[in-house]
Design an enzyme around this catalytic site. Structure first.
Site, PDB file in Angstrom:
ATOM      1  N   TYR A  99     -28.438  23.968  25.319  1.00 50.64           N
ATOM      2  CA  TYR A  99     -28.791  22.523  25.780  1.00 50.64           C
ATOM      3  C   TYR A  99     -27.486  22.038  26.486  1.00 50.64           C
ATOM      4  O   TYR A  99     -26.362  22.486  26.274  1.00 50.64           O
ATOM      5  CB  TYR A  99     -29.548  21.812  24.927  1.00 50.64           C
ATOM      6  CG  TYR A  99     -31.177  22.356  24.442  1.00 50.64           C
ATOM      7  CD1 TYR A  99     -31.723  22.257  25.463  1.00 50.64           C
ATOM      8  CD2 TYR A  99     -31.298  22.966  23.336  1.00 50.64           C
ATOM      9  CE1 TYR A  99     -33.048  22.682  25.232  1.00 50.64           C
ATOM     10  CE2 TYR A  99     -32.276  23.660  23.008  1.00 50.64           C
ATOM     11  CZ  TYR A  99     -33.465  23.510  24.091  1.00 50.64           C
ATOM     12  OH  TYR A  99     -34.683  24.021  23.788  1.00 50.64           O
ATOM     13  N   GLU A 150     -66.874  41.054  -0.197  1.00 55.65           N
ATOM     14  CA  GLU A 150     -66.157  41.827   0.689  1.00 55.65           C
ATOM     15  C   GLU A 150     -66.848  43.414   0.721  1.00 55.65           C
ATOM     16  O   GLU A 150     -66.801  44.118  -0.301  1.00 55.65           O
ATOM     17  CB  GLU A 150     -64.739  41.842   0.140  1.00 55.65           C
ATOM     18  CG  GLU A 150     -64.050  42.775   0.832  1.00 55.65           C
ATOM     19  CD  GLU A 150     -63.880  42.977   2.498  1.00 55.65           C
ATOM     20  OE1 GLU A 150     -63.948  44.008   3.044  1.00 55.65           O
ATOM     21  OE2 GLU A 150     -63.949  41.850   2.899  1.00 55.65           O
TER      22      GLU A 150
END
Length: 685
Positions: A183, A421
């Protein structure tokens, strides 16, 4: 405190006493108002991290010279450029103090050439050119910039000094000058960007003048006692950029000018070494640069760069490599990191994945979020997990990230949870993702540990059926069964040297894989051990994957797979059917992939239609229909994840009080959306 003694020893930056040596790094959040003023969301963000125990909270870059550099760093970057910002900044400083931390703020002179990356303007002049020291464009940008006039430079310096006084009056305990990332201030310091021949460029001394005059002007307004620190890149990692020796000389100049601390940064946007190190960069990668600066100055040195493992962070201080530890992403993932470390609850810390999801949001102009902390950026609406008014029996189907997070939040709220699961292993896609990101297995272990202490019953090798629902009689069902891998349907896809995502996932889970004798032999063995690590070993050596690899698919999954294989020494060719590759990849990972492409380790063919796979390799056709063969020892199919509807979810609607379908069931969402779905759904039960 034990092994964290130095982390929680008070320290000083100038005359400012900090209760510990853990600092929140300044990070853009895009949480403020569009006009750059502070709002409740920004206050909540910083107050939450202050409450977690950090000694100093440094607020993101606030632009202060928009009269000259009208472009914003990001789409709605924070501003501190006039007195209209004072009420919000004052409220922010007060909230952080009330939460128990000191507060600093990063002051940015401007976006400079980096504004070429986006049309983010403070005023209405959308056609204006970005400014820079010498008219040099940012890396990876072709947009032209204009050189600042000397009078404009003097205006920027005065604006910065006024802003330092302004934030001091708002209650901020420290300022940090924003001299990194490419910057405006960083450009003035850089021999690559600053090629002026006047008093602000042409020699090293003149390139430093902009910053040194800024400090001098600020000191004239706030006095010698107010802490002023600087963050700048010690090595820009670009040809013609600033290196370590010059940065050491700058550090000495800063110390002589009265700077009270130096924050270590690296690189610039687009440089070969990433500014924010992702998971494939070793932890502590900034430390050699911190040591180089600490060797030449006595002013405190503050270092970041994946230092979130507490013992490692403590060792950095103990070895004298830095004076303070700055944490950014670690305090996004778990704001209570300091408090938990101090209390000896290290295993309770939600571990950062270093996936840079938080940072990638900036490039799409979206407020900051976290892949594994759904409350990040939504502290007011999701931050406090309260006991449920009505406690319910909840069935969760699927033990991947969405299902596990839903189970965790539902359990914390006091619901009675059964998690089913269908395979023998919890984690779902996390098991496969852990092959490519070593930070994911610790997160999965954390999730499992959390639900073990909650009212959550886990049933592995269990599929959801009407019989199960009739047995449990749940008040709510959450389907988090995941999507399915998109298959490559061409002649030769069944060959033994062609592997898809399901093959790799089965390997990790220890499910028998029919492809090769090697995989059939490894399946039962790999399931007994730390499977992602062992699967990674199989991928990275020549046991399964040859030297020449074709990766079919050049978007997120294919790009990350190609990068992983290239970093492990493979020669990779990406075949992508669309005209663009990597459009959904995180920017830092994309930069790393570009580096591998430039280095000749990865080749990319876009608009490539795959016609068949033969013994010689992959037959492709270009847009003109011209056929060619890409030679390959191994073909890896990475076309992503598609929807995988669950018929029983539709059947059960109307027969169960609440039915939810979350995660990848209806299409690929990614880990952030999967975790967020689980969190938000269970939060609302």
């Amino acid at each position: 405190m034990g092994s964290s003694e130095l982390l929680f020893t008070p320290g000083h930056i100038g005359g400012l006493r900090l209760e510990n040596r853990v600092i929140l790094s300044p990070m853009s959040t895009l949480l403020c108002e569009d006009d750059g003023t502070v709002n409740d969301a920004l206050i909540d963000w910083y107050a939450r991290r202050a409450a977690g125990g950090a000694g100093l909270v440094v607020v993101e870059a606030a632009q202060v010279a928009t009269k000259v550099d009208i472009f914003r760093i990001w789409s709605n970057a924070l501003l501190a450029d006039d007195d209209s910002c004072v009420p919000g900044l004052t409220a922010l400083a007060s909230a952080v103090h009330k939460a128990g931390a000191r507060i600093g703020i990063q002051i940015s002179p401007g976006a400079g050439a980096q504004a070429a990356g986006g049309p983010w303007v403070a005023g209405s002049e959308a056609t204006a050119q970005p400014v820079s020291p010498s008219g040099i464009s940012a890396l990876h940008s072709t947009r032209r910039t204009r050189s600042l006039e000397v009078e404009e430079i003097e205006t920027v310096i005065e604006s910065c000094a006024e802003a330092v006084l302004r934030v001091k009056r708002c209650g901020f305990d420290l300022v940090n000058l924003h001299g990194h990332g490419g910057y405006l201030l960083a450009q003035f310091l850089s021999p690559y960007f600053n090629r002026r021949t006047d008093r602000y460029g042409g020699t090293e001394e003149k390139r430093f003048r902009f910053l040194l005059e800024m400090i001098e002007a600020a000191r004239a307004k706030v006095g010698a006692e107010y802490p002023i620190t600087v963050k700048y890149s010690i090595d820009e990692y670009i040809p013609g950029g600033r290196g370590v020796q010059e940065s050491q000389r700058l550090a000495r100049k800063l110390e002589a000018a009265g700077a009270d601390g130096i924050f270590i940064a690296v690189g610039t946007h687009g440089s070969k070494n990433p500014i924010v190190p992702p998971h494939f960069v070793p932890a502590g990668s900034h430390l050699p640069l911190a040591q180089a600066i600490k060797a030449v100055v006595k002013t405190p040195v503050i270092v970041a760069g994946r230092l979130n493992e507490p013992r490692f962070a403590e060792r950095v201080l103990r070895d004298g490599k830095a004076d303070f530890i700055a944490l950014g992403r670690a305090l996004i993932a778990d704001p209570d990191w300091p408090r938990k470390v101090r209390a000896g609850q290290v295993k309770e810390i939600r571990p950062c994945l270093a996936c840079n999801v938080c940072r990638q949001r900036l490039f799409t102009s979206e407020p900051i979020r976290c892949a594994i902390n759904a409350a990040a950026g939504k502290e007011a609406s999701l931050g406090a997990i309260a006991p449920a008014t009505v406690r319910k029996k909840v069935l969760i189907v699927g033990g991947g990230p969405a299902g596990l997070e839903a189970a965790r939040i539902a359990g914390l709220r006091g619901h009675s949870v059964v998690l089913c699961e269908k395979t023998r292993r919890l984690g779902g896609m996390l098991n496969l993702a852990g092959v490519f990101n070593r930070e994911i297995p610790p997160f999965l272990r954390w999730l499992k540990a959390q639900i073990r202490r909650l009212p959550v019953e886990v049933r592995l090798s269990t599929e959801c059926s009407r019989a199960l629902v009739e047995e449990l009689k749940p008040d709510a069902i959450i389907f988090a069964t995941g999507g399915e891998f998109v298959e490559l349907r061409v002649a030769g896809a069944e060959r033994s040297n062609v592997f898809g995502g399901q093959d790799l996932l089965n390997l990790v889970r220890g499910v028998p894989v029919r492809k090769t004798l090697l995989l059939r032999a490894l399946g039962p063995f790999i399931s007994r051990f730390f499977s992602p690590a062992l699967a990674r070993y199989v991928l990275d050596t020549d046991l399964l994957v040859g030297r020449r690899v074709v990766v079919v698919g050049g978007q997120l999954s294919g790009g990350k797979l190609a990068l992983h294989l290239a970093l492990s020494g493979k020669k990779v060719t990406i075949l992508e059917s669309s005209p663009q590759y990597g459009h959904d990849m995180e920017e830092t990972t994309m930069d790393a992939l570009r580096n591998e492409i430039e280095g000749g380790n990865v080749s990319v063919l876009t608009s490539a239609k795959i016609e068949e796979i033969t013994r010689a390799g992959v037959v492709v056709a270009d847009t003109q229909g011209q056929r060619s063969v890409v030679e390959a020892d191994t073909v890896m199919v990475a076309l992503g994840i598609g929807p995988h509807p669950v018929p029983v979810a539709t059947e059960l609607k109307g027969t169960v009080g609440e039915v939810f379908v979350i995660g990848d069931v209806e299409g690929f969402r990614g880990i952030r959306d999967a975790v967020a779905d689980g969190y938000v759904t269970a939060y609302g039960l």
